[in-house]
Scaffold this motif. Structure first.
Motif, PDB file in Angstrom:
ATOM      1  N   GLN A 143       0.843  -1.199   0.000  1.00 41.24           N
ATOM      2  CA  GLN A 143       0.000   0.000   0.000  1.00 41.24           C
ATOM      3  C   GLN A 143       0.880   1.252   0.000  1.00 41.24           C
ATOM      4  OE1 GLN A 143      -2.105  -0.892   3.566  1.00 41.24           O
ATOM      5  NE2 GLN A 143      -3.643  -2.174   2.567  1.00 41.24           N
ATOM      6  N   ALA A 144       0.912   1.933  -1.132  1.00 45.57           N
ATOM      7  CA  ALA A 144       1.753   3.131  -1.266  1.00 45.57           C
ATOM      8  C   ALA A 144       0.979   4.344  -0.772  1.00 45.57           C
ATOM      9  CB  ALA A 144       2.174   3.312  -2.716  1.00 45.57           C
ATOM     10  N   THR A 145       0.804   4.416   0.518  1.00 43.92           N
ATOM     11  CA  THR A 145      -0.014   5.482   1.098  1.00 43.92           C
ATOM     12  C   THR A 145       0.739   6.798   1.233  1.00 43.92           C
ATOM     13  OG1 THR A 145       0.593   4.771   3.329  1.00 43.92           O
ATOM     14  CG2 THR A 145      -1.408   3.832   2.380  1.00 43.92           C
ATOM     15  N   GLU A 146       2.065   6.798   1.005  1.00 43.69           N
ATOM     16  CA  GLU A 146       2.869   8.001   1.208  1.00 43.69           C
ATOM     17  C   GLU A 146       3.702   8.360  -0.013  1.00 43.69           C
ATOM     18  OE1 GLU A 146       5.680   4.738   2.621  1.00 43.69           O
ATOM     19  OE2 GLU A 146       3.749   5.040   1.659  1.00 43.69           O
ATOM     20  N   ASP A 147       3.357   7.826  -1.186  1.00 44.39           N
ATOM     21  CA  ASP A 147       4.199   8.060  -2.371  1.00 44.39           C
ATOM     22  C   ASP A 147       4.222   9.520  -2.799  1.00 44.39           C
ATOM     23  OD1 ASP A 147       1.489   7.644  -3.066  1.00 44.39           O
ATOM     24  OD2 ASP A 147       1.997   7.129  -5.120  1.00 44.39           O
ATOM     25  N   LEU A 148       3.099  10.222  -2.682  1.00 43.81           N
ATOM     26  CA  LEU A 148       3.080  11.642  -3.054  1.00 43.81           C
ATOM     27  C   LEU A 148       3.955  12.455  -2.109  1.00 43.81           C
ATOM     28  CD1 LEU A 148      -0.709  12.206  -3.876  1.00 43.81           C
ATOM     29  CD2 LEU A 148       1.168  11.650  -5.441  1.00 43.81           C
ATOM     30  N   ALA A 149       3.876  12.149  -0.821  1.00 46.03           N
ATOM     31  CA  ALA A 149       4.698  12.861   0.159  1.00 46.03           C
ATOM     32  C   ALA A 149       6.181  12.629  -0.106  1.00 46.03           C
ATOM     33  CB  ALA A 149       4.334  12.406   1.574  1.00 46.03           C
ATOM     34  N   GLY A 278       1.319  15.188   3.710  1.00 45.05           N
ATOM     35  CA  GLY A 278       2.166  15.412   2.545  1.00 45.05           C
ATOM     36  C   GLY A 278       1.545  15.275   1.180  1.00 45.05           C
ATOM     37  N   GLY A 279       0.219  15.190   1.094  1.00 42.95           N
ATOM     38  CA  GLY A 279      -0.424  15.016  -0.204  1.00 42.95           C
ATOM     39  C   GLY A 279      -1.278  16.195  -0.618  1.00 42.95           C
ATOM     40  N   LEU A 280      -2.482  15.912  -1.124  1.00 42.12           N
ATOM     41  CA  LEU A 280      -3.367  16.953  -1.647  1.00 42.12           C
ATOM     42  C   LEU A 280      -3.827  17.911  -0.562  1.00 42.12           C
ATOM     43  CD1 LEU A 280      -5.114  18.084  -4.019  1.00 42.12           C
ATOM     44  CD2 LEU A 280      -6.918  16.536  -3.230  1.00 42.12           C
ATOM     45  N   LEU A 302      -6.188   9.103   4.019  1.00 48.43           N
ATOM     46  CA  LEU A 302      -5.804   7.972   4.851  1.00 48.43           C
ATOM     47  C   LEU A 302      -5.082   8.455   6.102  1.00 48.43           C
ATOM     48  CD1 LEU A 302      -4.562   5.708   1.929  1.00 48.43           C
ATOM     49  CD2 LEU A 302      -6.726   5.518   3.182  1.00 48.43           C
ATOM     50  N   PRO A 303      -5.258   7.773   7.220  1.00 43.22           N
ATOM     51  CA  PRO A 303      -4.627   8.205   8.466  1.00 43.22           C
ATOM     52  C   PRO A 303      -3.116   8.021   8.424  1.00 43.22           C
ATOM     53  CG  PRO A 303      -5.655   6.065   8.768  1.00 43.22           C
ATOM     54  CD  PRO A 303      -6.065   6.546   7.396  1.00 43.22           C
ATOM     55  N   ASP A 304      -2.444   8.706   9.306  1.00 42.12           N
ATOM     56  CA  ASP A 304      -0.984   8.641   9.411  1.00 42.12           C
ATOM     57  C   ASP A 304      -0.593   7.385  10.200  1.00 42.12           C
ATOM     58  OD1 ASP A 304       1.720   9.281   9.393  1.00 42.12           O
ATOM     59  OD2 ASP A 304       1.559  10.602  11.146  1.00 42.12           O
ATOM     60  N   GLU A 305      -0.798   6.243   9.558  1.00 39.48           N
ATOM     61  CA  GLU A 305      -0.496   4.961  10.195  1.00 39.48           C
ATOM     62  C   GLU A 305      -0.365   3.892   9.120  1.00 39.48           C
ATOM     63  OE1 GLU A 305      -4.754   3.143  11.478  1.00 39.48           O
ATOM     64  OE2 GLU A 305      -4.320   5.130  12.333  1.00 39.48           O
ATOM     65  N   PHE A 306       0.218   2.760   9.493  1.00 34.17           N
ATOM     66  CA  PHE A 306       0.229   1.618   8.592  1.00 34.17           C
ATOM     67  C   PHE A 306      -1.154   0.985   8.615  1.00 34.17           C
ATOM     68  CE2 PHE A 306       4.776   1.930   9.784  1.00 34.17           C
ATOM     69  CZ  PHE A 306       5.295   2.120   8.501  1.00 34.17           C
ATOM     70  N   LEU A 307      -1.696   0.707   7.422  1.00 35.94           N
ATOM     71  CA  LEU A 307      -3.093   0.299   7.317  1.00 35.94           C
ATOM     72  C   LEU A 307      -3.261  -1.211   7.455  1.00 35.94           C
ATOM     73  CD1 LEU A 307      -4.190   2.587   4.359  1.00 35.94           C
ATOM     74  CD2 LEU A 307      -4.045   3.122   6.804  1.00 35.94           C
ATOM     75  N   ALA A 308      -4.505  -1.616   7.714  1.00 38.26           N
ATOM     76  CA  ALA A 308      -4.827  -3.029   7.849  1.00 38.26           C
ATOM     77  C   ALA A 308      -4.859  -3.708   6.480  1.00 38.26           C
ATOM     78  CB  ALA A 308      -6.183  -3.187   8.540  1.00 38.26           C
TER      79      ALA A 308
END
Length: 334
Positions: A143-149, A278-280, A302-308
């Protein structure tokens, strides 16, 4: 099988699949592999177009290009750093490479190669990252939840987060024509087809107002633009009038359009398939702050955490990305 939101011990345990699922809503029109077909069509016209994959051609729709132009396809194996280094060399020789892998590998694993081999010399290498944000249930490793940041601070890098198949098909030739490096957040497989209903044309670096509204302004990017449009239509039943401003290019950011629309007296909700860090949302907030514009700004992300891990519909509900969650948030804030 992963269990998400299972009830207490002693009751029936609900399990959900963690397979990569379609992001399309039920009954929504879709287009298969729009990136692969767009790249193959572009290569029919331009002999300089080449494709690379880090052993994920089937899962980034690069297999469509491979089948159409096998002599211009390079299978690099599970070596993302080597793939980006090779793409830089191909660009140095006058070719225009599109290098595809999962977003987590392109950003976390191969960052230094993207930065120093590609961005620093300003090469026209187009990095295509599949599974951006929460588009798989396989957990934090995919899960690339921080790629934009991660990438927004890289000098000279253009970042595009398309909403649907129309966006992707129009973005591919625009990115190839752009002289510098680019990063495309890829939606793959059966991709929703929505923007053709809104007289939309992709323009690199420009936001597009898809619908007007007096009560709420959705500022959205990526697949969340499709969700914003659905939420806006459904909110009409509650006599809530919602506008949608689609931001397909995260960098360069269309500050002028964002500030102009957010300055109007209405609730502003940002929607992104990415961490709220760090995104939109932060791009919008900083744009307003620098312009000295005050707005009632609420982020959906998405929250600032590793997701389920788990099934996508379950995860999107849990983390507030579903249409139902968006509508509930608007009702609470108004």
């Amino acid at each position: 099988m992963n269990s998400v939101g299972a009830p207490a011990t002693g009751t029936r345990r609900l399990t959900t699949s963690a397979m990569i699922a379609s992001i399309a809503e039920e009954g929504q029109r879709t287009t298969k592999a729009p990136f692969g077909h767009a790249l193959a069509r572009l290569a029919d016209q331009r002999p300089d177009i080449v494709g690379l994959s880090a052993d994920l051609a089937k899962y980034t729709d690069m297999h469509v290009f491979r089948e159409a132009h096998p002599e211009r396809f390079f299978q690099m194996g599970m070596a993302e750093q080597a793939m980006l280094g090779a793409a830089a060399g191909l660009a140095e020789s006058g070719l225009t490479p599109f290098a595809s892998t999962y977003s987590v590998f392109a950003t976390r694993r191969a960052y230094d190669f993207l930065c120093l081999d590609i961005a620093e010399p300003g090469l026209n290498v187009n990095v295509v990252g599949a599974l951006p944000g929460l588009t798989t249930g396989y957990g934090p490793s995919h899960q690339a939840t921080e790629d934009l940041a991660i990438l927004r601070a890289m000098p000279g890098l253009t970042i595009v987060d398309p909403a649907d198949s129309v966006d992707i098909q129009q973005a591919v030739p625009a990115l190839a024509a752009h002289p510098g490096p680019t990063y495309l957040r890829l939606l793959r497989g059966a991709v929703p087809t929505v923007l053709d209903e809104y007289d939309y044309t992709f323009r690199l670096g420009r936001a597009a107002e898809l619908r007007g509204g007096r009560d709420v302004l959705f500022i959205s990017t990526g697949l969340m633009t499709v969700r914003a449009l659905s939420a806006a239509r459904e909110l009409e039943r509650d006599h809530i009038d919602a506008a949608v401003l689609h931001v397909p290019t995260i960098k360069p950011f269309d500050r002028e359009a964002v500030v102009r629309e957010a300055a109007k007296d209405r609730l502003v909700v940002t929607l992104e398939n990415h961490s709220v860090i760090g995104g939109l949302a932060e791009s919008v907030a900083s744009s307003l702050a620098f312009a000295r514009v005050t707005a009632h700004l609420v982020p959906v992300g998405l929250p600032d955490e590793f997701l389920a891990a788990g099934a996508l519909p379950t995860l999107h509900d849990r983390y507030g990305l579903s249409v139902a969650a968006i509508k509930d948030l608007v009702r609470r804030e108004l």
